[in-house]
Design an enzyme around this catalytic site. Structure first.
Site, PDB file in Angstrom:
ATOM      1  CG  ASP A  34      -1.699   1.244   1.435  1.00 60.45           C
ATOM      2  OD1 ASP A  34      -1.586   2.163   0.592  1.00 60.45           O
ATOM      3  OD2 ASP A  34      -2.435   1.325   2.435  1.00 60.45           O
ATOM      4  CB  ALA A  58      -2.531   6.233  -9.392  1.00 61.62           C
ATOM      5  CD1 TRP A  59      -8.761   4.974  -5.956  1.00 60.74           C
ATOM      6  CD2 TRP A  59      -9.187   6.923  -4.987  1.00 60.74           C
ATOM      7  NE1 TRP A  59     -10.094   4.975  -5.607  1.00 60.74           N
ATOM      8  CE2 TRP A  59     -10.376   6.158  -4.996  1.00 60.74           C
ATOM      9  CE3 TRP A  59      -9.208   8.199  -4.411  1.00 60.74           C
ATOM     10  CZ2 TRP A  59     -11.579   6.626  -4.488  1.00 60.74           C
ATOM     11  CZ3 TRP A  59     -10.401   8.660  -3.889  1.00 60.74           C
ATOM     12  CH2 TRP A  59     -11.572   7.879  -3.922  1.00 60.74           C
ATOM     13  CB  THR A  60      -7.024   5.369 -11.714  1.00 65.12           C
ATOM     14  OG1 THR A  60      -7.634   4.084 -11.493  1.00 65.12           O
ATOM     15  CG2 THR A  60      -5.518   5.224 -11.684  1.00 65.12           C
ATOM     16  CE1 TYR A 123      -5.929   9.782 -11.148  1.00 63.13           C
ATOM     17  CE2 TYR A 123      -6.200  11.199 -13.068  1.00 63.13           C
ATOM     18  CZ  TYR A 123      -5.657  10.077 -12.478  1.00 63.13           C
ATOM     19  OH  TYR A 123      -4.844   9.246 -13.214  1.00 63.13           O
ATOM     20  CE  LYS A 127      -1.171  10.102 -11.409  1.00 59.72           C
ATOM     21  NZ  LYS A 127      -0.519   8.807 -11.057  1.00 59.72           N
TER      22      LYS A 127
HETATM   23  N1  LIG Z   1      -6.333   5.042 -16.796  1.00 64.57           N
HETATM   24  C1  LIG Z   1      -6.014   6.120 -17.497  1.00 64.57           C
HETATM   25  O1  LIG Z   1      -6.695   6.516 -18.457  1.00 64.57           O
HETATM   26  C2  LIG Z   1      -4.780   6.915 -17.131  1.00 64.57           C
HETATM   27  C3  LIG Z   1      -4.489   8.064 -17.855  1.00 64.57           C
HETATM   28  C4  LIG Z   1      -3.333   8.787 -17.525  1.00 64.57           C
HETATM   29  C5  LIG Z   1      -2.496   8.353 -16.516  1.00 64.57           C
HETATM   30  N2  LIG Z   1      -2.831   7.247 -15.808  1.00 64.57           N
HETATM   31  C6  LIG Z   1      -1.922   6.821 -14.739  1.00 64.57           C
HETATM   32  O2  LIG Z   1      -1.358   5.581 -15.135  1.00 64.57           O
HETATM   33  C7  LIG Z   1      -1.080   4.779 -13.993  1.00 64.57           C
HETATM   34  C8  LIG Z   1      -1.711   3.394 -14.178  1.00 64.57           C
HETATM   35  O3  LIG Z   1      -3.110   3.542 -14.342  1.00 64.57           O
HETATM   36  P1  LIG Z   1      -4.044   2.309 -14.706  1.00 64.57           P
HETATM   37  O4  LIG Z   1      -4.914   2.713 -15.834  1.00 64.57           O
HETATM   38  O5  LIG Z   1      -3.239   1.077 -14.794  1.00 64.57           O
HETATM   39  O6  LIG Z   1      -4.960   2.291 -13.402  1.00 64.57           O
HETATM   40  P2  LIG Z   1      -5.439   1.064 -12.520  1.00 64.57           P
HETATM   41  O7  LIG Z   1      -5.802  -0.098 -13.380  1.00 64.57           O
HETATM   42  O8  LIG Z   1      -6.470   1.638 -11.584  1.00 64.57           O
HETATM   43  O9  LIG Z   1      -4.125   0.677 -11.721  1.00 64.57           O
HETATM   44  C9  LIG Z   1      -3.706   1.360 -10.591  1.00 64.57           C
HETATM   45  C10 LIG Z   1      -3.342   0.332  -9.565  1.00 64.57           C
HETATM   46  O10 LIG Z   1      -2.953   1.021  -8.370  1.00 64.57           O
HETATM   47  C11 LIG Z   1      -3.505   0.292  -7.294  1.00 64.57           C
HETATM   48  N3  LIG Z   1      -3.652   1.100  -6.089  1.00 64.57           N
HETATM   49  C12 LIG Z   1      -4.671   1.897  -5.699  1.00 64.57           C
HETATM   50  N4  LIG Z   1      -4.437   2.386  -4.481  1.00 64.57           N
HETATM   51  C13 LIG Z   1      -3.236   1.882  -4.085  1.00 64.57           C
HETATM   52  C14 LIG Z   1      -2.450   2.000  -2.933  1.00 64.57           C
HETATM   53  N5  LIG Z   1      -2.855   2.741  -1.888  1.00 64.57           N
HETATM   54  N6  LIG Z   1      -1.277   1.329  -2.866  1.00 64.57           N
HETATM   55  C15 LIG Z   1      -0.870   0.559  -3.891  1.00 64.57           C
HETATM   56  N7  LIG Z   1      -1.558   0.400  -5.011  1.00 64.57           N
HETATM   57  C16 LIG Z   1      -2.735   1.062  -5.119  1.00 64.57           C
HETATM   58  C17 LIG Z   1      -4.831  -0.206  -7.786  1.00 64.57           C
HETATM   59  O11 LIG Z   1      -5.258  -1.293  -7.001  1.00 64.57           O
HETATM   60  P3  LIG Z   1      -6.844  -1.582  -6.822  1.00 64.57           P
HETATM   61  O12 LIG Z   1      -7.381  -1.767  -8.201  1.00 64.57           O
HETATM   62  O13 LIG Z   1      -6.859  -2.779  -5.974  1.00 64.57           O
HETATM   63  O14 LIG Z   1      -7.398  -0.349  -6.171  1.00 64.57           O
HETATM   64  C18 LIG Z   1      -4.504  -0.611  -9.211  1.00 64.57           C
HETATM   65  O15 LIG Z   1      -4.078  -1.949  -9.284  1.00 64.57           O
HETATM   66  C19 LIG Z   1      -1.611   5.574 -12.795  1.00 64.57           C
HETATM   67  O16 LIG Z   1      -0.537   6.284 -12.236  1.00 64.57           O
HETATM   68  C20 LIG Z   1      -2.590   6.544 -13.413  1.00 64.57           C
HETATM   69  O17 LIG Z   1      -2.732   7.720 -12.624  1.00 64.57           O
HETATM   70  C21 LIG Z   1      -3.949   6.501 -16.092  1.00 64.57           C
END
Ligand SMILES: NC(=O)c1ccc[n+]([C@@H]2O[C@H](COP(=O)([O-])OP(=O)(O)OC[C@H]3O[C@@H](n4cnc5c(N)ncnc54)[C@H](OP(=O)(O)O)[C@@H]3O)[C@@H](O)[C@H]2O)c1
Length: 284
Positions: A34, A58-60, A123, A127
């Site tokens: 975490d 991240a909390w996305t 958010y 970030k």
């Molecule tokens: N999705 C998009 O469109 C997008 C766009 C731009 C940038 N990003 C960035 O890209 C990165 C990856 O995003 P993604 O799309 O792969 O999102 P994701 O599928 O939500 O993956 C994020 C992971 O972080 C975990 N997480 C949440 N709270 C946590 C904590 N306290 N400690 C450790 N892990 C935690 C989540 O676990 P749980 O699922 O169990 O909560 C999830 O497995 C993030 O930094 C995000 O901000 C995403």
């Protein structure tokens, strides 16, 4: 070489674990690590002593962040502080993943890494806080901003459109006034490996090529899935029912300027990986 991936169970995290094939990979999903827990983060990083940490956790949940700002700050900003602190202690190179939502989306031209930020949502603000922690605390760290992520290992827009394309023949309203660059996690993960292997410092924008709107991406997805793209109908963000709690930038197209001006290869146009992902989601 050893890499620790935070958020390894997420959409990008899963592709990162695959992209670092040949390295020793410590896949730290939320159950194992975490990032909001300082002792856990410092303990994990010092115990594994990685060469590189790719911080994808991240909390996305962009809308949910509006109603629980403390959780957003704890995970996205303070969590990145903990990861950066751990990296500084063991001399690991940090590559932290960030977002186009740090911009307000009012620029008529694509944003470079040197443009001013102005996030519209909790958010985005959290970030941006994380970016500052990463660059301020871990010597030589990088922050890679990306946008509109889609991959085989997550719930995302393309997956939803593939499902809707297969369900009946009704129309599907999709917003046509938000512009961005769809980015495919397998491509992004490959570039993150490259950035990490070279230990490139500073801010980078990394997206697939070709900007579009959600409406445009929905049409492309329907076509790739063999459905009629004319079933997708354009609406405005104001017409969304119910309205979304978090404001989105209307035009957050990222110029991959730091990569481009360094002569580094750019990711392909998003339509190439889109075809592949749709095929994969359809089981082809
Ligand atoms: N999705 C998009 O469109 C997008 C766009 C731009 C940038 N990003 C960035 O890209 C990165 C990856 O995003 P993604 O799309 O792969 O999102 P994701 O599928 O939500 O993956 C994020 C992971 O972080 C975990 N997480 C949440 N709270 C946590 C904590 N306290 N400690 C450790 N892990 C935690 C989540 O676990 P749980 O699922 O169990 O909560 C999830 O497995 C993030 O930094 C995000 O901000 C995403």
């Amino acid at each position: 070489m050893k890499v620790l991936v935070t958020g390894a169970g997420g959409q990008l995290g899963r592709d990162l674990v695959a992209a670092f094939e040949g390295w020793e990979v410590v896949a730290a999903d939320r159950g194992r690590l975490d990032v909001g827990d300082r002792d856990q983060v410092l303990g994990a990083i010092t115990a594994t002593n990685p060469d590189v940490v790719v911080h994808a956790a991240a909390w996305t949940a962009v809308d949910a962040c509006e109603s629980d700002a403390d959780r957003a700050w704890r995970v996205n900003a303070l969590g990145t502080r903990h990861v950066a602190d751990g990296c500084a202690r063991v001399g690991a190179y940090l590559c932290a993943v960030s977002t186009d939502y740090v911009f307000d989306g009012t620029s008529a031209v694509p944003y470079t890494e040197w443009d001013a930020t102005n996030p519209l949502s909790v958010y985005g603000r959290s970030k941006l806080g994380g970016e500052r922690e990463a660059l301020g605390l871990a010597p030589g760290a990088s922050v890679v901003r990306t946008s509109w992520l889609c991959g085989a290992g997550g719930a995302n827009f393309v997956r939803t459109m593939v499902r809707l394309a297969a369900e009946g023949d009704g129309t599907v309203p999709v917003v046509d006034d938000q512009h961005g660059c769809p980015t495919f996690t397998a491509d992004l993960a490959g570039m993150l490996r490259r950035v990490a292997a070279a230990r490139l410092p500073g801010l980078f924008h990394v997206t697939n090529g070709g900007s579009t709107t959600w409406y445009g991406l929905a049409r492309e997805t329907f076509a790739a899935a063999g459905a009629d793209p004319d079933r997708v109908v354009p609406i405005t963000t104001a017409e969304l029912d119910p309205p979304r709690p978090a404001r989105r930038p209307p035009r957050s197209v990222l110029d991959n300027a730091a990569l481009r001006l360094s002569g580094l290869p750019l990711l392909p146009d998003h339509r190439e990986p889109l075809e592949r992902l749709v095929k994969e989601l359809l089981g082809g």
